[in-house]
Design an enzyme around this catalytic site. Structure first.
Site, PDB file in Angstrom:
ATOM      1  N   GLN A  91       6.219  19.486  35.993  1.00 27.25           N
ATOM      2  CA  GLN A  91       5.449  20.032  37.113  1.00 27.25           C
ATOM      3  C   GLN A  91       5.594  21.557  37.173  1.00 27.25           C
ATOM      4  O   GLN A  91       6.704  22.090  37.146  1.00 27.25           O
ATOM      5  CB  GLN A  91       5.914  19.392  38.435  1.00 27.25           C
TER       6      GLN A  91
ATOM      7  N   LYS B 290       1.937  11.315  41.943  1.00 23.97           N
ATOM      8  CA  LYS B 290       1.783  10.888  40.545  1.00 23.97           C
ATOM      9  C   LYS B 290       2.588   9.621  40.291  1.00 23.97           C
ATOM     10  O   LYS B 290       2.097   8.669  39.677  1.00 23.97           O
ATOM     11  CB  LYS B 290       2.229  12.026  39.600  1.00 23.97           C
TER      12      LYS B 290
ATOM     13  N   ASP C 197      -0.549  16.679  29.935  1.00 23.17           N
ATOM     14  CA  ASP C 197      -1.204  17.800  30.609  1.00 23.17           C
ATOM     15  C   ASP C 197      -2.174  18.528  29.675  1.00 23.17           C
ATOM     16  O   ASP C 197      -3.003  19.316  30.123  1.00 23.17           O
ATOM     17  CB  ASP C 197      -0.153  18.830  31.071  1.00 23.17           C
TER      18      ASP C 197
HETATM   19  N1  GUN Z   1       0.823  22.339  38.924  1.00 21.80           N
HETATM   20  C1  GUN Z   1      -0.429  22.467  39.432  1.00 21.80           C
HETATM   21  N2  GUN Z   1      -1.315  21.796  38.672  1.00 21.80           N
HETATM   22  C2  GUN Z   1      -0.624  21.231  37.660  1.00 21.80           C
HETATM   23  C3  GUN Z   1      -0.993  20.411  36.557  1.00 21.80           C
HETATM   24  O1  GUN Z   1      -2.154  20.063  36.329  1.00 21.80           O
HETATM   25  N3  GUN Z   1       0.025  20.025  35.753  1.00 21.80           N
HETATM   26  C4  GUN Z   1       1.301  20.398  35.959  1.00 21.80           C
HETATM   27  N4  GUN Z   1       2.233  19.983  35.097  1.00 21.80           N
HETATM   28  N5  GUN Z   1       1.677  21.163  36.964  1.00 21.80           N
HETATM   29  C5  GUN Z   1       0.717  21.573  37.821  1.00 21.80           C
END
Ligand code: GUN
Length: 306
Positions: free
Chosen positions: A97, A53, A120
């Site tokens: 995350q 990311k 998100d």
């Molecule tokens: N862990 C797995 N997928 C995601 C996601 O789309 N967002 C976040 N914040 N954590 C994750």
């Protein structure tokens, strides 16, 4: 028949180019969208995602900040960080995350994020907006699936869409996005009585269950569009031979020998590929779209906020 490929790597590149162009326009006005990515603890998969990311932000000209906290971080400490990030003007998006360590109350953390910075789309305010069909930040993976269907000109309105999986991150928002695009939507899950019967009526199948190669060709109507959101690992040669066709087996077996696993979706490509008109591969399908959509959400948050 052999399914045509829904190429997520390609669609993600188109999305990233669009984001980079708009980031360039904002830069001319002295604005640089910023994303804070928070990693708590040492989950190796999470570490890989967070790194990816941050690197994508850098490649597209967004500002990014990676914040790493120890595994013993408390809910109160993490809440303190979220409040700080909410107040910072240079941060447009906040991504915590998941999964968080068990002592942390995940829901309280997600609800503390300013909805305007919730890239998100997990905050109750954004979930509510999604349910109502109002403007808001939408979870990245299901939003990416819609972009992929649109890119390939697949008609959603009027289609029978079956979403397998009811998670808050993928299944539920996916169903709502398809509904808003006028599909007839069915959500299936572990307690669905006759999964094969439900899926066999689908023009569009979205598989998001988290079980390797669970959806086989027997489930699929001839000519259906199948999107595989699964990210599982196959670790044995036996599994690889069952899941993949002759053309793919050698490379997959080599990967298992080299890395100990190969990435497998929720769909069995060997048998589903013979029935479906379109199929998204794993890897190279939905995966790359998630991060591309995170960039798009961060850009949208910046444009809305500034
Ligand atoms: N862990 C797995 N997928 C995601 C996601 O789309 N967002 C976040 N914040 N954590 C994750």
């Amino acid at each position: 028949m052999s399914a045509r490929v829904l190429n997520g790597t390609l669609v993600a590149e188109v999305i990233r180019q669009g984001v980079a162009a708009r980031v360039g326009e904002l830069a001319a006005r002295g604005i640089r969208p910023g994303l804070a990515v928070v990693l708590v603890g040492e989950n190796p998969a999470s570490r890989v995602y967070v790194g990816s990311k941050v690197r994508t932000c850098e490649a597209l000209g967004l500002y990014s900040e990676k914040i790493e906290l120890p595994v013993e971080t408390t809910t109160e400490q993490l809440l303190g960080l979220v409040v700080e990030l909410n107040e910072r003007d240079d941060i447009d998006g906040i991504l915590i995350q998941l999964p968080l360590p068990p002592q942390i109350e995940t829901r309280r953390i997600l609800e503390a994020i300013d909805p305007a910075k919730d890239v998100d789309g997990f905050h109750a305010v954004n979930v509510g907006r999604l349910v109502r069909g109002e403007e808001g930040l939408v979870p990245c993976t299901p939003a990416g699936v819609i972009e992929m269907l649109d890119h390939y000109g697949i008609d959603i309105a009027g289609a029978n869409a079956v979403v397998i999986g009811r998670s808050d991150i993928v299944g539920k928002p996916m169903a709502l996005l398809l509904l808003h695009r006028h599909a007839t939507v069915t959500i299936c899950h572990s307690r669905t009585r006759d999964l094969a019967a439900e899926v066999s009526r689908a023009d569009i199948v979205i598989a998001a269950i988290g079980r390797a190669a669970m959806v086989t060709g027997e489930f699929i109507r001839e000519g259906a569009v199948v999107v595989d959101v699964g990210m599982n690992r196959a670790t044995t040669a036996e599994e690889v031979r069952r899941i993949f066709g002759d053309a793919e087996q050698a490379a997959r077996l080599e990967e298992v020998a080299r890395r100990g696993y190969t990435l497998v979706g929720d769909v069995e490509p060997r048998t589903v590929g013979e029935k479906a008109a379109w199929l998204s591969p794993v890897p190279g399908g939905v995966g790359p779209l998630t991060i591309a959509m995170l960039m798009k959400n961060t850009l949208r948050a910046a444009e809305a906020r500034r």
